[in-house]
Design an enzyme around this catalytic site. Structure first.
Site, PDB file in Angstrom:
ATOM      1  CD  GLU A  42      -2.707   1.318   2.450  1.00 39.78           C
ATOM      2  OE1 GLU A  42      -3.489   2.196   2.849  1.00 39.78           O
ATOM      3  OE2 GLU A  42      -2.561   0.249   3.268  1.00 39.78           O
ATOM      4  NE  ARG A 268       4.124  -7.806  11.217  1.00 41.94           N
ATOM      5  CZ  ARG A 268       3.115  -6.849  11.255  1.00 41.94           C
ATOM      6  NH1 ARG A 268       2.192  -6.578  11.513  1.00 41.94           N
ATOM      7  NH2 ARG A 268       3.493  -5.768  11.266  1.00 41.94           N
ATOM      8  CE  LYS A 278       2.298   0.573   5.118  1.00 47.95           C
ATOM      9  NZ  LYS A 278       2.275   0.423   3.393  1.00 47.95           N
TER      10      LYS A 278
END
Length: 565
Positions: A42, A268, A278
């Site tokens: 994104e 992850r 982020k």
């Protein structure tokens, strides 16, 4: 769909994990004839080290099985997306060593098709326009222990829903007035299946489509369908998307998509002394707590690159970490180890003095200077040697001298002889002090017979020091970096900002380096002998280089001091 050719699958790679085993089995048993993966960032921030693991996995799996990996931007939220982020992401993926060929895509490429599929769901009675507010939708959705309740607008006729959807698209309604929801099961134990939102109204200019749209698809609606359009075979996600897989499959089942991708999840990356969010990283940037997204203390790929981490070191780290289904926390030291292994082999050795102390060799001719040959890299015999100027006045590290030496301190002290790397043996005769009692200069003598660092009589000093000729030294700024946080689990005490390390960046304005470092290319990393690895920073200017400490070297004396303390 990507037009990249799909070569015949190669044999399964030597290294394996559960993802690679799935891919190998799909090919072997004929469920797939080729492999297409994708990396779908994104564009609302810079990529971090966790994304690097995902990049290595997606591009690596595709390459190992003779397939192709697309780079697809999930640009479905124009309120947070910027061209700066798009450019940075492309640059980071390339820097890591991967190429998407003609497989560069954007979710916005498919906005028209996605909208048509939304219409398809409405016509089939599988989606409806809801007038509930966002807060009301959350309330109606229920909890993990209580089922949700049907929206009062759930039974709208298809014709009315189609009319409202078209008016939403035309921009007739304000933000938040209505949403399009899938009609699935408000009592499902999986909250993601309780009539999830597929479209929301967002009046904002999109970086690529401008003002053509007033509604935008959610990630859940855009992701699987984009995979299907591109012919993705293995949609590899992190574990937080595991609970979304049922919805992923439901949408694929209820739409006339051109292919059927499958989603697989892996753990992850979690790293000590690091926050990989982020949203939090953006806060650090906006609050001015770091120099920017590429600050060398940031866990972003751009930050690691600016700090001097080589791309191959990050790829090696991703391979060491591996791919599992179980969440774990990786020690930051493993990343440093992977990077050191690469830098030790590849980095040229240079002389740099961070905290200079003047040395005057009294019996060295004042009008004379010479050059000594110093190996560029003892780990690489083919790296050759360089000439370094030597003269009567030198700079050495201040902590390489101790007026009253402690036990096990073998460096320079009054009356003690040490070796100067690749040059001569020197002996300290006197320490000159200023009015405050601080040592400002050492008066020494040298043995001309020890040129090159060896004595004809075989004596061997216990310490070898690096140095820089004072006449030829280049002034430099050196930035010493440490962990951005003081604790390995930042934020576990409640406030991650309170865990920020005030000593994470220490700037040394008065360093001195050898002449060859005056114009070191930005981004190139060298080893300052005995001190660590340092990279030339973009802030460098002619005659005033700036260096970032990439990593330290192991220091025996520091360990002795630590044990003593």
């Amino acid at each position: 769909m990507s037009t990249s050719p799909s070569p015949p699958p190669s044999p399964a790679p030597e290294r394996t994990d559960f993802i690679r085993e799935i891919v190998a089995a799909d090919l072997r048993e004929g469920r797939r004839t080729s492999v297409v993966t994708r990396f779908p960032p994104e564009p609302n921030g810079y990529l971090h080290i966790g994304h690097a693991k995902a990049i290595c996995l997606n591009f690596g799996v595709a390459a190992e099985f003779g397939g192709h990996c697309n780079l697809r931007f999930d640009d479905t939220n124009p309120l947070k997306e910027e061209q700066e982020y798009i450019d940075a992401i492309e640059g980071d993926v390339r820097w890591l060593g991967f190429d998407w060929g003609d497989g560069l895509h954007h979710a916005s490429d498919y906005f028209g098709q996605l909208y048509n599929w939304a219409v398809h769901l409405v016509r089939n009675g599988d989606a409806y326009v809801d007038d509930l507010s966002a807060e009301e939708i959350r309330t109606y959705r229920g909890t993990l222990t209580e089922p949700g309740r049907d929206s009062p607008f759930r039974q709208r006729p298809a014709g009315e829903n189609l009319d409202l959807l078209e008016r939403m698209r035309a921009g007739e309604f304000p933000n938040g007035a209505r949403v399009l929801r899938a009609k699935i099961d408000m009592a499902s134990p999986n909250i993601n299946l309780r009539d999830p939102v597929l479209y929301r109204i967002v009046h904002a200019t999109h970086p690529r489509t401008g003002d053509a749209w007033s509604i935008y698809p959610t990630y859940d609606f855009a992701h699987g369908q984009s995979d299907a359009i591109e012919g993705v075979t293995h949609s590899i996600c992190t574990l937080e998307f595991e609970i979304h897989r049922t919805l992923y499959d439901w949408l694929i089942d209820h739409l006339p998509v051109p292919s059927r991708p499958r989603q697989y999840e892996f753990a992850r990356l979690n790293l000590t002394y690091t926050i990989l969010s982020k949203r939090f990283l953006l806060r650090l940037v906006e609050d001015g707590r770091v120099r920017g997204w590429d600050d060398p203390r940031m866990p972003t790929i751009s930050g690691l690159r600016r700090r001097g981490f080589p791309s191959v070191g990050i790829r090696d780290f991703a391979e060491m970490v591996g791919v599992t289904k179980t969440d774990s926390v990786i020690e930051y030291g493993l990343l440093e180890y992977a990077v050191r292994q690469v830098l030790n082999r590849s980095s040229a050795r240079r002389f740099g003095v961070l905290d200079p102390l003047k040395v005057v060799i009294e019996n060295y001719p004042s009008s004379t200077s010479e050059s000594v040959d110093v190996p560029n890299n003892p780990e690489d015999p083919d790296a050759g040697a360089r000439s370094v100027p030597f003269g009567r006045e030198l700079w050495i590290e201040r902590d390489d001298f101790m007026e009253d030496p402690a036990p096990k301190f073998f460096r320079l002290a009054p009356g003690r002889e040490v070796r100067l790397r690749a040059a001569y043996f020197i002996t300290c005769r006197d320490a000159v002090k200023d009015a405050t009692g601080r040592v400002v200069e050492l008066r020494c003598t040298y043995d001309p017979a020890t040129c090159g660092g060896d004595a004809p009589d075989g004596r061997r000093p216990k310490a070898t020091l690096h140095w820089v000729s004072a006449t030829h030294a280049v002034p430099a700024e050196v930035r010493l970096y440490d962990h951005l946080y003081t604790r390995p689990d930042p934020g576990s005490g409640g406030d991650a900002l309170a865990d920020l390390n005030p000593e994470s960046e220490v700037v040394l304005a008065g360093a001195m380096v050898e002449p060859s470092l005056a114009d070191l290319p930005v981004g190139e990393t060298v080893q300052f002998e005995r001190l660590g690895y340092f990279a030339a920073d973009p802030d460098s200017r002619p005659g005033r280089p700036v260096f970032n400490r990439t990593l330290t070297l192991k220091d025996t004396w520091a360990k002795v001091q630590a044990r003593a303390n």
